[in-house]
Design a protein around this motif. Structure first.
Motif, PDB file in Angstrom:
ATOM      1  N   ALA C 234      31.094  44.247  38.566  1.00 54.88           N
ATOM      2  CA  ALA C 234      30.830  43.198  37.730  1.00 54.88           C
ATOM      3  C   ALA C 234      31.772  42.731  36.785  1.00 54.88           C
ATOM      4  CB  ALA C 234      29.511  43.992  36.628  1.00 54.88           C
ATOM      5  N   PRO C 235      32.678  43.865  36.282  1.00 53.00           N
ATOM      6  CA  PRO C 235      34.013  43.333  35.642  1.00 53.00           C
ATOM      7  C   PRO C 235      34.561  42.334  36.437  1.00 53.00           C
ATOM      8  CG  PRO C 235      34.075  45.506  36.164  1.00 53.00           C
ATOM      9  CD  PRO C 235      32.780  45.280  36.527  1.00 53.00           C
ATOM     10  N   PHE C 236      34.999  42.678  37.760  1.00 56.41           N
ATOM     11  CA  PHE C 236      35.708  41.745  38.671  1.00 56.41           C
ATOM     12  C   PHE C 236      35.072  40.411  38.737  1.00 56.41           C
ATOM     13  CE2 PHE C 236      36.078  40.586  42.958  1.00 56.41           C
ATOM     14  CZ  PHE C 236      37.560  39.881  43.006  1.00 56.41           C
ATOM     15  N   GLU C 237      33.758  40.159  38.757  1.00 53.83           N
ATOM     16  CA  GLU C 237      33.106  39.122  38.883  1.00 53.83           C
ATOM     17  C   GLU C 237      33.279  38.466  37.705  1.00 53.83           C
ATOM     18  OE1 GLU C 237      29.023  39.563  39.946  1.00 53.83           O
ATOM     19  OE2 GLU C 237      29.660  41.001  41.637  1.00 53.83           O
ATOM     20  N   ASP C 238      33.057  39.087  36.591  1.00 53.77           N
ATOM     21  CA  ASP C 238      32.911  38.333  35.237  1.00 53.77           C
ATOM     22  C   ASP C 238      34.569  37.771  35.112  1.00 53.77           C
ATOM     23  OD1 ASP C 238      30.711  39.087  34.776  1.00 53.77           O
ATOM     24  OD2 ASP C 238      30.998  40.453  33.420  1.00 53.77           O
ATOM     25  N   THR C 239      35.467  38.552  35.403  1.00 55.71           N
ATOM     26  CA  THR C 239      36.942  38.095  35.271  1.00 55.71           C
ATOM     27  C   THR C 239      36.968  36.654  36.233  1.00 55.71           C
ATOM     28  OG1 THR C 239      37.356  40.430  35.606  1.00 55.71           O
ATOM     29  CG2 THR C 239      39.281  38.679  35.184  1.00 55.71           C
ATOM     30  N   LEU C 240      36.713  36.698  37.517  1.00 60.75           N
ATOM     31  CA  LEU C 240      36.569  35.947  38.166  1.00 60.75           C
ATOM     32  C   LEU C 240      35.761  34.471  37.870  1.00 60.75           C
ATOM     33  CD1 LEU C 240      38.047  35.176  41.140  1.00 60.75           C
ATOM     34  CD2 LEU C 240      35.938  35.888  42.229  1.00 60.75           C
ATOM     35  N   SER C 241      34.680  34.931  37.494  1.00 63.60           N
ATOM     36  CA  SER C 241      33.994  33.480  37.034  1.00 63.60           C
ATOM     37  C   SER C 241      34.449  32.965  35.719  1.00 63.60           C
ATOM     38  CB  SER C 241      32.374  33.921  36.828  1.00 63.60           C
ATOM     39  OG  SER C 241      32.398  34.857  35.507  1.00 63.60           O
ATOM     40  N   ARG C 242      34.951  33.933  35.032  1.00 63.98           N
ATOM     41  CA  ARG C 242      35.756  33.170  33.567  1.00 63.98           C
ATOM     42  C   ARG C 242      36.636  32.242  34.021  1.00 63.98           C
ATOM     43  NH1 ARG C 242      35.167  37.304  31.066  1.00 63.98           N
ATOM     44  NH2 ARG C 242      33.316  36.494  30.002  1.00 63.98           N
ATOM     45  N   MET C 243      37.559  32.951  35.082  1.00 69.39           N
ATOM     46  CA  MET C 243      38.833  32.107  35.255  1.00 69.39           C
ATOM     47  C   MET C 243      38.364  30.839  35.950  1.00 69.39           C
ATOM     48  SD  MET C 243      41.208  34.991  37.442  1.00 69.39           S
ATOM     49  CE  MET C 243      41.307  33.677  38.826  1.00 69.39           C
TER      50      MET C 243
END
Lengths: 290, 290, 290
Positions: C234-243
Motif C-alpha cells: 500500500a505505501p509503495f502504491e500510494d507513493t507511486l500514484s501520488r507521483m
C-alpha cells in the motif's frame, strides 16, 4: 467369411462424407438453430448474424479443435464448397416458402435418417481429430483424446459461448456439470480411437470405425424412436464410478455414523464431507439431464 | 484531367497513418472509454486496469484479427511507439488537470475532426486486414472479408468481451443481433476491397481507397452534424433483403390467409412461420438501433 | 563472504521444481477448488468436469500464456508426468476416505508450508515466462512483462472464465477492477525480471530470484499468520500514484470550489470530473479487496 467382412468395413471406412453426410449434418445443425425461440425472426431482421450462428453450429467442433491447436479458427472458411453447402441449407431452412423444409423435417423418418447420418460424420470427425493431433504431438495421447473429443462434440461449447456473447444464454453449467449423452459417447469414442492410434488396441481402424458408428447410430435411433433419453451408458458409468470412487461411499456412510466426533476444522468441513444428501442431489441432477 | 486525379488518389493512398491519424483514433477510442459511467473513478482507483481497457479499445480490431489468424494477440504490444502514443493519450484524457481534454473534446468541431480522421484509419485497417489475410490464404476470399471486417470493426467485440469479463456489461446481443452502422459499412468495405484484391473489381486500389474513405467520412460527419443515426444504408439494405428474401413475404402473407389449414407438426410450427407481426417487431427492433 | 552467498543463490536458482514444489502448487490449487461451495458434490456427480476444473486451476497460468503467444493451449497436456501428478492429487483431495487430506490441510503449519512452496513456483513461472517471451520478441519488453505476469498470476483469469462458462460466477470485475495482492506482486516481479533480462538492472538473475522468492514467501507467510490481508504494498502504491496522479487531486479539489462555473457540455461532464466522493468510494472499494 473373413474377407467379406474386411471388404465391407474397408469400403465403409473409405466412404466420403462430402456430399450427403455433410448435408445431413448441416441440416440437423441448422434445424437445431432454427428451433431456438426467435431464431426465425432474427434471420429476417439480421441475416448476417443468423448466418454466422448457422456456420458456428455447422463447424463448431472444427473451430474448437483449431483453437485448441492454435490453428487459425477461420480455417474452415477456406473450404468454399462446404461453406456454400451449409449456406444454401441455412437459406432454404430459414427462407424456403411455406417452410417446406421445416414441414418435411418434422416427419420422424426424415429426422431419423438425418440424425443417423449425422452420427456417421461424428465418427469421421473423431478419427480426423485424433490423427490430426497425433501429427502434432507424437504419443501425446491426452491431447489426442482432447482434440478428438473437441472436434466430435465441441460444437455445443462454441455455440454456448456464442449464445453467452449474444446474451441469449444464461449459463447453468449444463454442458460442464452434467455432460450430455453425445459428449459422453464422443469422449468414449475418442479414447477408443486414441488407444487404437497408439497401438494399445489391437483392432484395425476400419473395423473400429464400423463398429463404433454402428453403435452410435443404433443408440441415436433407438433414443429418438423411444423418446427415452435416460442413457444406455448409465450401467457402464455406475460400474466405473463404483470401481473408482464407490469404496468412498461406504467410508462416508460410516463417517455419517461417526459424524458426532468434533470436526477439527471449521473452514473446510462445510465443503469437505459430501454427505449422502449431497450425493443424492447430485445424482438426481445428473439423471435429469442424462 | 486523368493525371491529377491519379496523382491525388495515389498520394492519398500513400499517406502515413502514424502520427496524426493514429492519434485521432486513439483519442476517439479513449474518449469512448472515458464516457462510460464510472470509468474515471476506475482510472483513479486502479490505473492498470484502466490502462488495459484503453489499450483494448485502441487496438481491439488488431487483436481480434490476430486471434482469428492464430497470431499472438500480444503482438500489438511490440509496437512500442504506438503503445507509448496511446498510453500518453490515455494519460492526458484521464488525468489532465481540470479535464482540459474532455472539455476541449466536447466542442463539436474537434469531435468532427477526430471522428473523420478515425474513419480514415478504418479504411487503412480494412485494406491491411484484407492483404494480410490474402498472404495467408490465396483466394480464401471469405477469410479475407472476415479479417478485413474484424480489423476494421472488431474492436467493439473485443471490448464487449472485456466488459463481459468485468461484469460491466449484460449482453443483450446488440452487436450481434442488430449490427451497428460501423459494422455494416465496414463489412461493405471489406467485401469491396476483397473483390478488388481478387481482381473481380477492375478498379485500382488507390482510387477505391480514396472513394471509400470519402464515403465513410462524409456519412460519419453528416451523421454527427444531423444527430440522425437512421442509416443511409437503409434503402440499400431493403433492396437487398427484398431481392434475397422479399419474395418470402408474399408467401408468408398468402400463408397468413391460409393459416387455418391444419399444421402438420406441433413442435416446429411455433418457430417455423415468421408471421408478419414477427417481421414487424424485428424490423422495428432493427430500426431502433440503426 | 561473497562466494558462499553466490553459491547459495546459484544453488537455489538451480533447484528443480519438479517433484515437491509442483506437488505443493497442485495441492494448494486443488484445495482452492475443493473449498468452493458444491465442488465436492460436483466431483461425485461428474468427475470429468471436476477433473477439468482441477487441471485449469493447476495449469491456468501456462494456458493463458500459451493463448497470448498463440501456442496450442493443450500443450500442457503433453507433460504426462505433471498431469499424472496433478490428477492423483486431485483424486486424493476429493476422494480420499474420511477426507484425510482436507483434515490434514486444515492444520496451519501444513498450509503455511504448502503456500510458501507455491510462492517459490511463482518465481520460477515468472522467470520462465519472461525468458520464453524474450525468445519470441527480442526487446519486446512489454510482451515480456505481460507473459511473465500471465504465467505467474493468470490462472485466476482462466478459472474465472471457466466459472463464467459454468455460470457459477457472476462477474463483478474483481480481478480486473481491483487487482488481488498476488496479481500486484506478480506484476512487480515480472517488471523486475524483465528489466534484468533486458540488462537494465545490473543484478545477476540468481540473486534476483533468491531475493524475490524470499520477499514473496515472507509476505505470504506473514499474511497467513496475521490474518491480515491489507497489503504491504500500500505505501509503495500510494507513493507511486501520488507521483503519477497525485497532483491531480489538488486540481480537482480546487475544481471542487469552482464547481459552480457553468459546465460547457452536459454529456461528458457526468463522467468527466472524478469528484472527491468518487475517489473516496473507489479507494474504499479498492481497500476492501487489497
Amino acid at each position: 467369411m473373413e474377407y467379406p467382412w474386411d471388404d465391407l468395413t474397408l469400403a465403409f471406412s473409405r466412404t466420403s462424407m462430402f456430399p450427403f453426410f455433410d448435408v445431413a449434418h448441416y441440416l440437423v445443425s441448422v434445424m437445431a438453430l432454427r428451433q431456438r425461440p426467435g431464431a426465425a425472426a432474427v434471420a429476417w431482421s439480421n441475416p448476417v448474424s443468423s448466418w454466422l450462428s448457422a456456420m458456428l453450429h455447422c463447424f463448431g467442433g472444427g473451430i474448437l479443435s483449431c483453437v485448441l491447436l492454435a490453428e487459425p479458427p477461420v480455417k474452415f472458411l477456406t473450404n468454399h464448397t462446404n461453406i456454400l453447402l451449409a449456406s444454401s441449407i441455412w437459406y432454404i431452412v430459414f427462407f424456403c416458402p411455406r417452410d417446406l423444409v421445416s414441414q418435411g423435417y418434422s416427419y420422424l423418418p426424415i429426422q431419423l435418417l438425418a440424425a443417423g447420418m449425422k452420427e456417421v460424420t461424428r465418427t469421421w470427425k473423431i478419427v480426423g481429430g485424433v490423427t490430426h493431433a497425433n501429427s502434432y504431438y507424437k504419443n501425446g495421447w491426452i491431447v489426442m483424446i482432447a482434440i478428438g473429443w473437441a472436434r466430435g462434440a465441441g460444437g455445443v461449447i462454441v455455440t454456448s459461448c456464442e449464445q453467452l456473447l449474444k446474451g441469449d444464454w444464461k449459463p447453468k453449467g449444463d454442458e460442464w456439470l452434467k455432460m450430455s449423452f453425445p459428449s459422453k459417447v464422443t469422449l468414449l469414442g475418442s479414447i477408443i480411437f486414441t488407444f487404437q492410434q497408439t497401438k494399445h488396441l489391437a483392432v484395425s481402424k476400419h473395423d473400429l470405425m464400423f463398429l463404433y458408428t454402428f453403435f452410435l447410430v443404433t443408440i441415436k435411433v433407438t433414443m429418438m424412436v423411444t423418446k427415452d433419453s435416460t442413457v444406455t451408458l448409465a450401467p457402464f458409468e455406475d460400474t466405473l464410478s463404483r470401481m473408482l470412487f464407490g469404496w468412498q461411499q461406504q467410508f462416508s456412510m460410516s463417517e455419517k455414523q461417526t459424524e458426532s466426533k468434533p470436526s477439527s476444522n471449521g473452514t473446510t468441513s462445510s465443503a469437505s464431507k459430501p454427505t449422502i444428501e449431497d450425493l443424492d442431489d447430485a445424482k438426481r441432477l445428473a439423471k435429469k439431464e442424462d
